[in-house]
Enzyme design. Structure first.
Site, PDB file in Angstrom:
ATOM      1  N   LYS A 192      41.175  38.142  43.061  1.00 24.31           N
ATOM      2  CA  LYS A 192      40.871  38.519  44.449  1.00 24.31           C
ATOM      3  C   LYS A 192      40.728  37.260  45.310  1.00 24.31           C
ATOM      4  O   LYS A 192      41.240  37.204  46.429  1.00 24.31           O
ATOM      5  CB  LYS A 192      39.593  39.379  44.496  1.00 24.31           C
ATOM      6  CG  LYS A 192      39.792  40.771  43.884  1.00 24.31           C
ATOM      7  CD  LYS A 192      38.500  41.557  43.715  1.00 24.31           C
ATOM      8  CE  LYS A 192      38.776  42.896  43.026  1.00 24.31           C
ATOM      9  NZ  LYS A 192      37.567  43.699  42.782  1.00 24.31           N
TER      10      LYS A 192
ATOM     11  N   GLN B 299      31.155  43.010  42.417  1.00 22.74           N
ATOM     12  CA  GLN B 299      32.011  43.464  41.320  1.00 22.74           C
ATOM     13  C   GLN B 299      31.214  44.322  40.343  1.00 22.74           C
ATOM     14  O   GLN B 299      30.112  43.966  39.933  1.00 22.74           O
ATOM     15  CB  GLN B 299      32.626  42.245  40.601  1.00 22.74           C
ATOM     16  CG  GLN B 299      33.680  42.588  39.551  1.00 22.74           C
ATOM     17  CD  GLN B 299      34.964  43.189  40.126  1.00 22.74           C
ATOM     18  OE1 GLN B 299      35.298  43.007  41.284  1.00 22.74           O
ATOM     19  NE2 GLN B 299      35.676  43.920  39.297  1.00 22.74           N
TER      20      GLN B 299
ATOM     21  N   ASP C 146      34.908  47.540  49.872  1.00 24.49           N
ATOM     22  CA  ASP C 146      35.208  48.367  48.700  1.00 24.49           C
ATOM     23  C   ASP C 146      35.162  49.861  49.041  1.00 24.49           C
ATOM     24  O   ASP C 146      35.655  50.690  48.272  1.00 24.49           O
ATOM     25  CB  ASP C 146      34.163  48.116  47.603  1.00 24.49           C
ATOM     26  CG  ASP C 146      34.676  47.241  46.475  1.00 24.49           C
ATOM     27  OD1 ASP C 146      35.895  47.251  46.223  1.00 24.49           O
ATOM     28  OD2 ASP C 146      33.849  46.570  45.832  1.00 24.49           O
TER      29      ASP C 146
HETATM   30  N1  GUN Z   1      35.277  47.165  39.119  1.00 25.04           N
HETATM   31  C1  GUN Z   1      36.447  47.777  38.822  1.00 25.04           C
HETATM   32  N2  GUN Z   1      37.155  48.025  39.956  1.00 25.04           N
HETATM   33  C2  GUN Z   1      36.405  47.572  40.973  1.00 25.04           C
HETATM   34  C3  GUN Z   1      36.598  47.539  42.380  1.00 25.04           C
HETATM   35  O1  GUN Z   1      37.608  48.012  42.938  1.00 25.04           O
HETATM   36  N3  GUN Z   1      35.599  46.965  43.093  1.00 25.04           N
HETATM   37  C4  GUN Z   1      34.473  46.461  42.527  1.00 25.04           C
HETATM   38  N4  GUN Z   1      33.531  45.934  43.316  1.00 25.04           N
HETATM   39  N5  GUN Z   1      34.263  46.481  41.225  1.00 25.04           N
HETATM   40  C5  GUN Z   1      35.234  47.026  40.457  1.00 25.04           C
END
Ligand code: GUN
Length: 292
Positions: free
Chosen positions: A52, A96, A119
């Site tokens: 990311k 995350q 998110d």
């Molecule tokens: N863990 C797995 N997928 C995601 C996501 O799209 N965002 C976040 N914050 N954690 C994740």
């Protein structure tokens, strides 16, 4: 059979975002700034967050990575979230998931300022999504919609079967595919661990979106001819022939299912890269909203 090439489409989207960032810079505006908090040292999570941050560089965004130890307390994390909520430099941020067991995930999601919740996990944003209001759509479902859109896959009047009811993928996906509009207007069945005779259901599906995390769960015998298959599974399986000692395996038995499907996403290179592209898109949206 057509491959839904998430790698290619995500690169197209990143190029489009980079153009927007260039325009912002040319006008002397602040560029989007995404922050990511990661708690602990789970290998997969570190990889995702690293991707990311790297994607931010590629499109010209600012990025901040906040790494916190595995023993971080809930209060410490909530303090950090407050800091990012109040920092005007940060347009959007993510925490995350999963989090270590001493931290209550629901409290964390509620602590994020909904205007910075790129998110789309905050209940206010999730509720807006369900009510067709403008909001941040969670990146993985958003990426799947975008992929279906760009390949012109018809969803109207189709039977979409979603496998798995996670808050991040299955649940929002089931809502989005049933919404008015395109992609949407599907008749949706949401299946989960208590679903009986799942093959009877999947074999009636025009579109199957599998977000289960069980390698090779979906077999050719479970689908009808020309079904559209979206594989959200990303399980790490030991493979000594690979440099990292593992490979990433989806929920779908690709070798056999692809022979019957009309469209199918590969793993890797399908949904995964789309998630990152759409997180960037949400961050761009957050920046544009802050400008207004
Ligand atoms: N863990 C797995 N997928 C995601 C996501 O799209 N965002 C976040 N914050 N954690 C994740």
């Amino acid at each position: 059979m057509t491959i839904l090439d998430g790698k290619k489409v995500s690169n197209d989207i990143k190029d489009e975002i980079a153009v927007e960032v260039k325009k912002m810079k040319a006008k002397g505006e602040k560029v989007p700034h995404l922050a990511a908090i990661i708690v602990g040292n789970d290998g997969a999570s570190l990889t995702y967050v690293g991707s990311k941050v790297k994607a931010c560089e590629r499109v010209g965004f600012e990025s901040t990575l906040v790494q916190m130890s595995n023993t971080t307390s809930e209060v410490e994390l909530l303090d950090k979230i407050k800091e990012l909520n109040e920092n005007p430099e940060i347009d959007g941020f993510i925490v995350q998931l999963p989090l270590p067991p001493q931290i209550n995930e629901q409290k964390v999601l509620l602590a994020v300022n909904p205007d910075k919740d790129v998110d789309g996990f905050h209940p206010a944003n999730f509720g807006k999504m369900a009510l067709d209001m403008s909001t941040f759509i969670p990146a993985t479902p958003f990426g799947i919609l975008e992929l279906l859109d760009r390949y012109g896959v018809e969803t109207k009047g189709k039977h979409t079967v979603v496998i798995g009811r996670s808050h991040i993928v299955g649940r929002p996906m089931s809502i989005l595919m049933g919404r008015k509009g395109f992609p949407g207007n599907s008749t949706v069945t949401l299946t989960h661990s208590h679903t009986k005779n799942i093959t009877q259901i999947t074999s009636q599906a025009d579109i199957i979106i599998s977000a289960l995390g069980v390698p090779n769960f979906l077999k050719a015998e479970m689908i009808k001819d020309d079904a559209v298959i979206v594989d959200v599974g990303i399980t790490r399986v030991t493979d000594e022939t690979k440099p990292r000692g593992y490979k990433i395996v989806g929920d779908v038995d690709f070798a056999n299912v692809s022979k019957k499907a009309s469209y199918i996403t590969p793993v890797p290179g399908g949904v995964g890269p789309m998630t990152i592209a759409m997180l960037l898109k949400n961050t761009l949206l957050a920046r544009e909203r802050h400008n207004q």
